[in-house]
Design a protein around this motif. Structure first.
Motif, short mmCIF file in Angstrom:
data_model
loop_
_atom_site.label_atom_id
_atom_site.label_comp_id
_atom_site.label_asym_id
_atom_site.label_seq_id
_atom_site.Cartn_x
_atom_site.Cartn_y
_atom_site.Cartn_z
N PHE A 183 39.16 40.30 33.32
CA PHE A 183 40.23 40.16 32.34
C PHE A 183 41.10 38.93 32.61
CE2 PHE A 183 39.49 44.75 31.40
CZ PHE A 183 39.19 44.57 30.06
N ARG A 184 41.28 38.60 33.86
CA ARG A 184 42.01 37.36 34.17
C ARG A 184 41.23 36.16 33.62
NH1 ARG A 184 46.36 37.90 37.51
NH2 ARG A 184 46.51 39.77 38.82
N LYS A 185 39.91 36.17 33.76
CA LYS A 185 39.09 35.07 33.23
C LYS A 185 39.22 34.97 31.72
CE LYS A 185 35.38 35.22 36.72
NZ LYS A 185 33.94 35.58 36.91
N LEU A 186 39.34 36.13 31.06
CA LEU A 186 39.45 36.15 29.61
C LEU A 186 40.84 35.75 29.10
CD1 LEU A 186 37.51 39.47 28.87
CD2 LEU A 186 36.72 37.13 28.44
N GLY A 187 41.78 35.60 30.01
CA GLY A 187 43.12 35.21 29.62
C GLY A 187 44.04 36.36 29.30
N ALA A 188 43.65 37.57 29.70
CA ALA A 188 44.53 38.72 29.49
C ALA A 188 45.71 38.64 30.45
CB ALA A 188 43.76 40.02 29.73
N LEU A 189 46.81 39.27 30.08
CA LEU A 189 48.01 39.31 30.92
C LEU A 189 47.93 40.59 31.75
CD1 LEU A 189 50.61 38.17 28.24
CD2 LEU A 189 49.26 36.77 29.83
N PHE A 190 47.27 40.49 32.89
CA PHE A 190 46.96 41.65 33.72
C PHE A 190 48.20 42.19 34.42
CE2 PHE A 190 45.90 43.32 37.94
CZ PHE A 190 45.12 44.41 37.56
N GLU A 191 48.34 43.51 34.39
CA GLU A 191 49.42 44.19 35.11
C GLU A 191 48.82 45.35 35.90
OE1 GLU A 191 52.58 45.44 32.55
OE2 GLU A 191 52.48 43.62 31.31
N CYS A 192 49.49 45.74 36.97
CA CYS A 192 49.06 46.94 37.68
C CYS A 192 50.22 47.50 38.48
CB CYS A 192 47.86 46.68 38.59
SG CYS A 192 48.20 45.68 40.04
N GLY A 193 50.15 48.79 38.74
CA GLY A 193 51.07 49.44 39.64
C GLY A 193 50.44 49.54 41.01
N PRO A 194 51.09 50.22 41.95
CA PRO A 194 50.48 50.45 43.26
C PRO A 194 49.14 51.18 43.10
CG PRO A 194 52.80 51.05 43.29
CD PRO A 194 52.44 50.81 41.86
N ASP A 195 48.25 50.96 44.05
CA ASP A 195 46.95 51.62 44.00
C ASP A 195 47.11 53.13 43.82
OD1 ASP A 195 45.85 49.16 44.39
OD2 ASP A 195 45.04 49.58 46.38
N TYR A 196 46.33 53.68 42.88
CA TYR A 196 46.26 55.12 42.61
C TYR A 196 47.57 55.70 42.06
CZ TYR A 196 42.17 54.32 45.46
OH TYR A 196 41.00 53.80 45.97
N SER A 197 48.43 54.85 41.54
CA SER A 197 49.62 55.34 40.86
C SER A 197 49.36 55.36 39.36
CB SER A 197 50.83 54.45 41.17
OG SER A 197 50.63 53.15 40.63
N SER A 198 50.14 56.16 38.64
CA SER A 198 50.02 56.20 37.18
C SER A 198 50.67 54.95 36.58
CB SER A 198 50.69 57.45 36.63
OG SER A 198 50.67 57.45 35.22
N LYS A 199 49.91 54.25 35.76
CA LYS A 199 50.40 53.04 35.12
C LYS A 199 49.76 52.92 33.74
CE LYS A 199 51.94 48.65 34.77
NZ LYS A 199 53.37 48.26 34.74
N VAL A 200 50.58 52.77 32.72
CA VAL A 200 50.09 52.59 31.36
C VAL A 200 50.77 51.37 30.76
CG1 VAL A 200 49.99 53.57 29.03
CG2 VAL A 200 49.59 55.03 31.02
N VAL A 201 50.01 50.56 30.08
CA VAL A 201 50.54 49.38 29.39
C VAL A 201 50.17 49.48 27.92
CG1 VAL A 201 50.44 46.87 29.17
CG2 VAL A 201 50.34 47.93 31.45
N ARG A 202 51.15 49.28 27.07
CA ARG A 202 50.88 49.22 25.64
C ARG A 202 51.28 47.85 25.11
NH1 ARG A 202 53.76 52.63 20.77
NH2 ARG A 202 52.91 51.35 19.06
N ASP A 203 50.37 47.24 24.39
CA ASP A 203 50.64 45.99 23.70
C ASP A 203 50.23 46.19 22.25
OD1 ASP A 203 50.88 43.41 22.73
OD2 ASP A 203 50.07 42.47 24.54
N GLY A 204 51.18 46.58 21.43
CA GLY A 204 50.88 46.84 20.03
C GLY A 204 49.93 48.01 19.85
N ARG A 205 48.72 47.71 19.36
CA ARG A 205 47.71 48.75 19.13
C ARG A 205 46.72 48.89 20.28
NH1 ARG A 205 44.55 47.07 15.32
NH2 ARG A 205 45.55 45.09 14.81
#
Length: 237
Positions: A183-205
């Motif tokens: 995803f970094r190669k594709l130009g996405a804006l990658f985000e993450c939380g700590p390993d094995y933590s709950s993390k959700v990202v919404r970008d529009g749809r």
């Protein structure tokens, strides 16, 4: 008004050359399935090849099985669906308001590699569909493109299992690629939380959940997006 959704699972049953059975992760399929069904959607289940979809047996173990999974396994109707999934090439993007990609390691070997999956996701998003991917289900987004040919996820915020989680799982050298890296190669804006933590990202749809710990939060965000972006479908009697 479109009140149909499709859940696309993997057709791949092996974890590389390890001898371990893989496939889709059951709760990452069953949780959004029931949430959408209970919200009034008609939910199809599809896979790249169609037919019986393989699942990781660890996902239905006593320590991993959820109430949603139990409900799914007890239903003859739903069992018939998962054992006779539609092939992705049979799907018509305009039929579906929502597309969900559950995870499971099997996804890494067939979702990104499927031209049919890429074409469907590209058309579905262009048609206004909501996309939700959980854990390794994000593999289903890799091949999708915008109408101008650029990657669908370029410039979009998303999360997925970070490379550090893959290394901790012992699969970094087994899977054919690493989602964060791709995803970094594709130009996405990658985000993450700590390993094995709950993390959700919404970008529009587009809604993405980092890992299996993020299932419940991803489903809540999916339902919120449905409420905000389209009228609620009529409830089934």
């Amino acid at each position: 008004m479109n009140s149909k959704a499709v859940i696309i699972v993997t057709s791949h049953a092996d974890l590389g050359d390890t001898g371990r059975i893989s496939g889709f992760w059951f709760n990452e399929m069953s949780a959004p399935y029931w949430a959408l069904t209970d919200a009034g959607f008609d939910v199809d289940i599809a896979s790249p090849k169609g037919g019986a979809a393989p699942f990781d047996p660890h996902g239905i173990s006593d320590e991993e099985k959820s109430a949603d999974t139990d409900r799914f396994l007890r239903s003859d109707v739903e069992q018939r669906k998962i054992n006779a999934t539609l092939a992705v090439h049979q799907l018509k993007a305009h039929d579906y308001a929502v597309t969900v990609f559950p995870g499971g390691f099997g996804t890494m070997w067939d979702l990104a590699q499927s031209e049919q999956v890429a074409a469907f996701v590209s058309a579905a998003y262009e048609n206004g569909a909501i996309l939700c991917a959980i854990c390794h289900g994000q593999a289903g987004l890799i091949g999708a493109k915008k109408p101008d040919g650029t990657p669908l996820t370029k410039g979009m915020r998303l999360c997925c299992p970070p490379n550090s989680e893959e290394e901790a799982n012992g699969v970094a050298s087994i899977v054919p690629y690493l989602l964060e890296t791709e995803f970094r190669k594709l130009g996405a804006l990658f985000e993450c939380g700590p390993d094995y933590s709950s993390k959700v990202v919404r970008d529009g749809r587009l809604i993405t959940g980092q890992n299996g710990q993020s299932v419940d939060a991803a489903v809540r965000e999916l339902l919120r997006a449905i409420t905000e972006l389209q009228p609620a479908p009529a409830m089934k009697s």
